[in-house]
Design a protein around this motif. Structure first.
Motif, short mmCIF file in Angstrom:
data_model
loop_
_atom_site.label_atom_id
_atom_site.label_comp_id
_atom_site.label_asym_id
_atom_site.label_seq_id
_atom_site.Cartn_x
_atom_site.Cartn_y
_atom_site.Cartn_z
N ARG A 64 0.87 -1.11 0.06
CA ARG A 64 -0.07 -0.14 0.10
C ARG A 64 0.84 1.35 0.04
O ARG A 64 2.01 1.34 0.73
CB ARG A 64 -0.92 0.04 1.27
N LEU A 65 0.35 2.24 -0.49
CA LEU A 65 1.00 3.63 -0.83
C LEU A 65 2.49 3.55 -0.71
O LEU A 65 3.45 4.26 -0.26
CB LEU A 65 0.96 4.35 0.70
N SER A 78 -4.01 3.68 -1.72
CA SER A 78 -4.23 3.38 -0.25
C SER A 78 -4.62 1.62 -0.21
O SER A 78 -4.72 0.95 0.90
CB SER A 78 -4.91 4.11 0.60
N PHE A 79 -5.25 1.23 -1.51
CA PHE A 79 -5.50 -0.21 -1.68
C PHE A 79 -4.29 -1.11 -2.16
O PHE A 79 -4.56 -2.27 -2.26
CB PHE A 79 -6.80 -0.40 -2.53
N GLY A 234 -17.28 13.69 -4.92
CA GLY A 234 -17.96 12.18 -4.67
C GLY A 234 -19.27 12.16 -5.26
O GLY A 234 -20.04 11.16 -4.88
N PRO A 239 -17.03 4.71 -7.21
CA PRO A 239 -15.86 3.86 -7.16
C PRO A 239 -16.14 2.36 -7.52
O PRO A 239 -17.43 2.00 -7.47
CB PRO A 239 -15.64 3.91 -5.70
N ARG A 246 -11.94 11.71 -8.94
CA ARG A 246 -11.94 10.62 -7.70
C ARG A 246 -10.77 10.30 -7.14
O ARG A 246 -10.66 10.07 -5.85
CB ARG A 246 -12.74 9.63 -8.19
N PHE A 249 -9.58 13.05 -5.03
CA PHE A 249 -10.39 12.89 -3.75
C PHE A 249 -9.75 11.88 -2.90
O PHE A 249 -9.52 12.29 -1.74
CB PHE A 249 -11.65 12.73 -4.23
N GLU A 250 -9.42 10.91 -3.37
CA GLU A 250 -9.31 9.59 -2.50
C GLU A 250 -7.88 9.84 -2.00
O GLU A 250 -7.59 9.44 -0.80
CB GLU A 250 -9.18 8.45 -3.31
N GLN A 252 -6.52 12.83 -1.10
CA GLN A 252 -6.66 14.21 -0.62
C GLN A 252 -5.74 14.37 0.98
O GLN A 252 -4.99 15.05 0.94
CB GLN A 252 -8.06 14.67 -0.78
N VAL A 253 -6.16 13.39 1.73
CA VAL A 253 -5.68 13.54 2.80
C VAL A 253 -4.47 12.76 3.06
O VAL A 253 -3.67 12.89 4.04
CB VAL A 253 -6.72 12.74 3.85
N MET A 254 -3.78 12.07 2.21
CA MET A 254 -2.48 11.23 2.03
C MET A 254 -1.65 12.12 1.22
O MET A 254 -0.38 11.73 0.96
CB MET A 254 -2.75 9.97 1.55
N ALA A 256 0.44 14.47 2.05
CA ALA A 256 1.58 14.58 2.62
C ALA A 256 2.53 13.45 2.49
O ALA A 256 3.58 13.44 2.53
CB ALA A 256 1.58 15.29 3.96
N ILE A 257 1.65 12.22 2.55
CA ILE A 257 2.72 10.95 2.78
C ILE A 257 2.65 10.31 1.31
O ILE A 257 3.85 9.69 1.21
CB ILE A 257 1.78 10.16 3.62
#
Lengths: 297, 507
Positions: A64-65, A78-79, A234, A239, A246, A249-250, A252-254, A256-257
């Motif tokens: 993942r990632l 992330s999947f 969304g 999905p 999308r 969006f998916e 977006q919170v990652m 920085a990582i």
């Protein structure tokens, strides 16, 4: 009485004018760059199912990632799904929806606009005020409302975007057609006693094809932005179908990582929109329209 | 015209008055030095209100505004006093007497007495209230409940239930003032450490400290509960100091690195029995065929779900609601078996696979990822899933309990009462509408059984039934991770009540 000669002449003129537009496009540097970008994207959109290294939905919990590597040139999400695969496939749905929605918009909007210009009088007045009222409602808002009520199926998106962009096309087509309605050859056709449908189909529309073509290109680029915006919110492509909006969006919170999860879909989407706009600008210059006077609606 | 000396006197008086007022204002401002906690709301819909017994209670407000008779300890294992200071049963375990805490006041200043307690229990039992947990309390012999004095209530039961004090720790069986049923949805009057100042289900809900709280004034001046429309914005809101506290399951595990190693944030990580459930409505086709339900369950790759949906933070679950730290937990084997799933589908009349629509809203961060992960796993067994993602705000009012195949997030539950709530016949929170007489009987027998080992055996059988026949899939119990701004001090966690805010103080 049916006119036998006018149609082939008009279509031949149109084809000649298309050949002229094509030459002008190729002569313009930005037009050439835009065209190349669009052609590459179209090729990828068509060929991607046959060239991607993985299935877009293949989940890999152990990977993942992941950062870009030889195995996963764009890394994984992330999947643990391969981002290269998803970016290559990510434009298909949006491009398909955008092209069809723009076609619907230009078809109904263009036809209604030309008819209104031709008919004129009170009908024109009433319908145009109605169009003005509809234009006051932002297109994306209308699309969001419909999507919330009816769900996010492909057909819903295509027809809703087709409706939303068609409203503005009515104005453009009517404006362009008005210039021809008072011209000598239309007056002559009326004087010959030609049927109204014949005048619209054989005299007016062939002369407006270039305007409608530019309108189509513009609407397609805006529809592409709109569909990506909807997906980002969304409300667009469901999905796990890969879609650039999308994907942004998916991830977006990652951001920085795992920045590549956002970077690659954004580059793909931005390059296509820039390509279409460059080609569209060159196209409108080639046929003598100034696109800078129009803004997305 | 006034003489100069008079003008000077007037000016002096005005200046003196201004100084006194300024001083008073400063003293007033220093009165309350406690902080206000900005907390994330969860699971609210536009219909959420302040009726704690009704179907639309605003989730977190329940925790902070009202008390039950009992609550669970921080390990969520033992029942401890809340508004009932002590309790005992008769020899059979069929009649329970609760001695209420004295000196407890409602937010409107009135005293909490046995009349309020009986009224609250009757209101939950009244079908007109629409309580989603009513079924859990049908065991109560309502007509014969009595209040011998102002601080004692006697509750007889239709059946023996040795776990009855645990049963009444349910957060939806809270105490409200007698006769307030018609107004409670607007007033929200309770007995807990905070009272409602303002409630807006999809906006800001403001709670203020109730300094007459019976355990003493709370450590916070108030709580502001914020609604964040999409899950992606939650981590950002915490990171950019717009929220102080985000509770269990609300931040994706992928985001933890954003906060790790940052002294501004504190983690509270503990095992939990919380889970995300995929429900198949067994009253609707194709899930009215048990073989289809079992095929769907067998197609789950629980290990993969644990890795991709929960970033490995959790434990494998076998579709029940009873987790490993519950004293009644039964270890089960629920290995994936794709071939058997295909066989079952073929037997059920779907030899070429089956097409279904899975409805999901982005109301909790794990819902959409679980839908995506399960779609991929199910495809191996010939189950073709179309994910229908609906707007978050319409998910609960328009789709929950109506669609045949959908998801939701659940906090930790107690073995017996939790199974009754989530899998019991007719229960409002029974997502799959599964109803089994055998299961109901097992729960009843367990409730009447005084021997722990025998009770555990009966509840174990109930868990096997849920795993094999109920219409719900629960692949993972997730690890509860709370992340909060390090300004917030003294946090202790009660698993079922999220946090008992009485202990939180802000610098």
């Amino acid at each position: 009485m049916r006119s036998l000669s006018a149609a082939p002449i008009r279509i031949a003129q149109s084809l000649r004018s298309f050949a002229y537009i094509w030459r002008s496009l190729r002569r313009s540097r930005q037009g050439t760059i835009g065209l190349i970008i669009v052609i590459i994207h179209m090729f990828i959109a068509v060929a991607s199912p046959y060239i991607v290294p993985y299935a877009h939905h293949d989940i890999d919990g152990k990977n993942r990632l992941a950062a870009p590597s030889v195995e996963h040139p764009f890394g994984t999400d992330s999947f643990g799904r391969d981002l290269f695969t998803r970016v290559l496939l990510g434009g298909r749905a949006a491009i398909g929806v955008a092209l069809l929605a723009a076609a619907i918009a230009v078809l109904w909007g263009g036809l209604l606009g030309i008819l209104l210009a031709f008919i004129g009088g009170r009908v024109d007045e009433v319908v145009m005020r109605l169009i003005d009222a509809l234009l006051a409602i932002p297109g994306l808002l209308v699309v969001l409302l419909v999507v919330v009520a009816l769900g996010t199926g492909f057909s819903v998106l295509i027809f809703t975007l087709g409706y939303a962009y068609g409203v503005s096309t009515v104005r453009v087509a009517r404006g362009a057609a008005l210039a021809y309605v008072a011209s000598d050859f239309i007056t002559a056709a009326r004087a010959r006693g030609e049927r109204k449908t014949n005048i619209v189909l054989r005299e007016l529309i062939p002369n407006l094809l270039d305007v409608l073509l530019v309108e189509y290109v513009m609407r397609a680029s805006w529809a592409l932005t709109a569909i990506s915006s909807l997906s980002y919110l969304g409300f667009g492509i469901a999905p796990p179908t890969p879609d650039w909006g999308r994907m942004v969006f998916e991830n977006q919170v990652m951001l920085a990582i795992s920045p590549w999860g956002t970077l690659f879909p954004v580059v793909a989407l931005a390059s296509l929109i820039i390509g279409i706009n460059l080609a569209g600008d060159a196209l409108s210059k080639a046929i003598g329209l100034d696109r800078s006077q129009e803004a997305p609606t | 015209m006034y003489p100069k000396s008079r003008i000077r006197s007037i000016l002096a008086v005005i200046i003196l008055a201004a100084l006194v007022l300024a001083l008073a204002a400063t003293v007033g401002a220093q009165e309350d030095t406690r902080g206000v906690l900005r907390h994330l709301k969860a699971g609210t819909t536009p219909a959420s209100n302040l009726d704690p017994h009704g179907p639309n209670a605003e989730g977190l407000v329940l925790q902070y505004v009202w008390n039950q008779l009992t609550r669970l300890d921080t390990g969520a294992t033992y029942v401890v006093p809340d508004l009932a200071a002590s309790w005992e049963s008769d020899e059979t375990g069929q009649v329970w007497t609760f001695h209420l805490e004295q000196g407890v006041k409602f937010h409107d200043g009135s005293d909490f007495t046995s009349a309020d307690a009986l009224y609250s229990i009757r209101r939950v039992l009244d079908p007109a209230t629409g309580s989603p947990v009513r079924d859990k309390y049908l065991i109560i012999d309502e007509e014969n409940m009595t209040a011998p004095d102002d601080y004692t209530i006697v509750i007889p039961l239709h059946e023996v239930d040795v776990e009855f004090p645990t049963r009444v720790s349910e957060k939806r069986l809270v105490m409200i003032p007698e006769g307030s049923g018609d107004t409670i949805a607007e007033t929200g009057i309770g007995t807990d450490a905070f009272y409602v100042v303002e409630q807006n289900p999809v906006g800001l809900t403001v709670l203020a400290a109730f300094d007459d709280y019976w355990e003493g004034p709370p450590g916070l001046a108030g709580i502001e509960l914020y609604h964040v429309g999409d899950s992606a914005g939650i981590a950002q809101a915490l990171l950019t100091d717009q929220l102080d506290y985000v509770g269990i399951g609300q931040i994706k595990a992928e985001n933890f690195p954003l906060f790790e190693g940052n002294d501004d944030f504190t983690f509270l990580i503990q095992d939990s029995g919380g889970f995300t459930q995929i429900a198949m409505d067994v009253t609707q086709p194709p899930f009215d065929d048990l073989r289809v339900v079992q095929a769907f369950k067998l197609a789950q790759d629980r290990q993969e779900t644990l890795e991709v949906v929960y970033a490995g933070q959790g434990d494998i679950a076998c579709d029940t609601s009873v987790w490993k730290k519950d004293p009644y937990f039964l270890e089960q084997d629920c290995a994936r078996d794709v071939e058997r799933a295909k066989e079952l589908l073929a037997e059920a009349g779907y030899p070429d696979g089956i097409d279904v629509v899975l409805t999901v809203g982005d109301v909790y961060p794990t819902l959409v990822p679980l839908a995506v992960a399960y779609k991929e796993q199910a495809a191996d067994a010939g189950i073709r899933i179309e994910i229908n993602q609906v707007p978050a705000d319409t998910y609960y009012p328009d789709h929950f309990g109506k669609n045949a195949f959908y998801l939701d997030w659940w906090g930790q539950r107690q073995a017996s009462s939790g199974m009754k709530e989530l899998f019991g016949c007719g229960s409002g929170n029974n997502m799959s509408k599964w109803c089994s007489e055998e299961f109901e009987q097992l729960l009843l027998d367990a409730g009447a059984e005084l021997d722990f080992d025998k009770r555990k055996e009966l509840l174990g059988q109930a868990q096997v039934l849920v795993a094999q026949e109920s219409g719900t899939m629960n692949p993972v119990f997730f690890t509860a991770v709370d992340i909060f701004n390090s300004r917030v001090k003294g946090v202790t966690r009660n698993f079922t009540e999220y946090i008992h805010l009485f202990y939180i103080e802000e610098d």
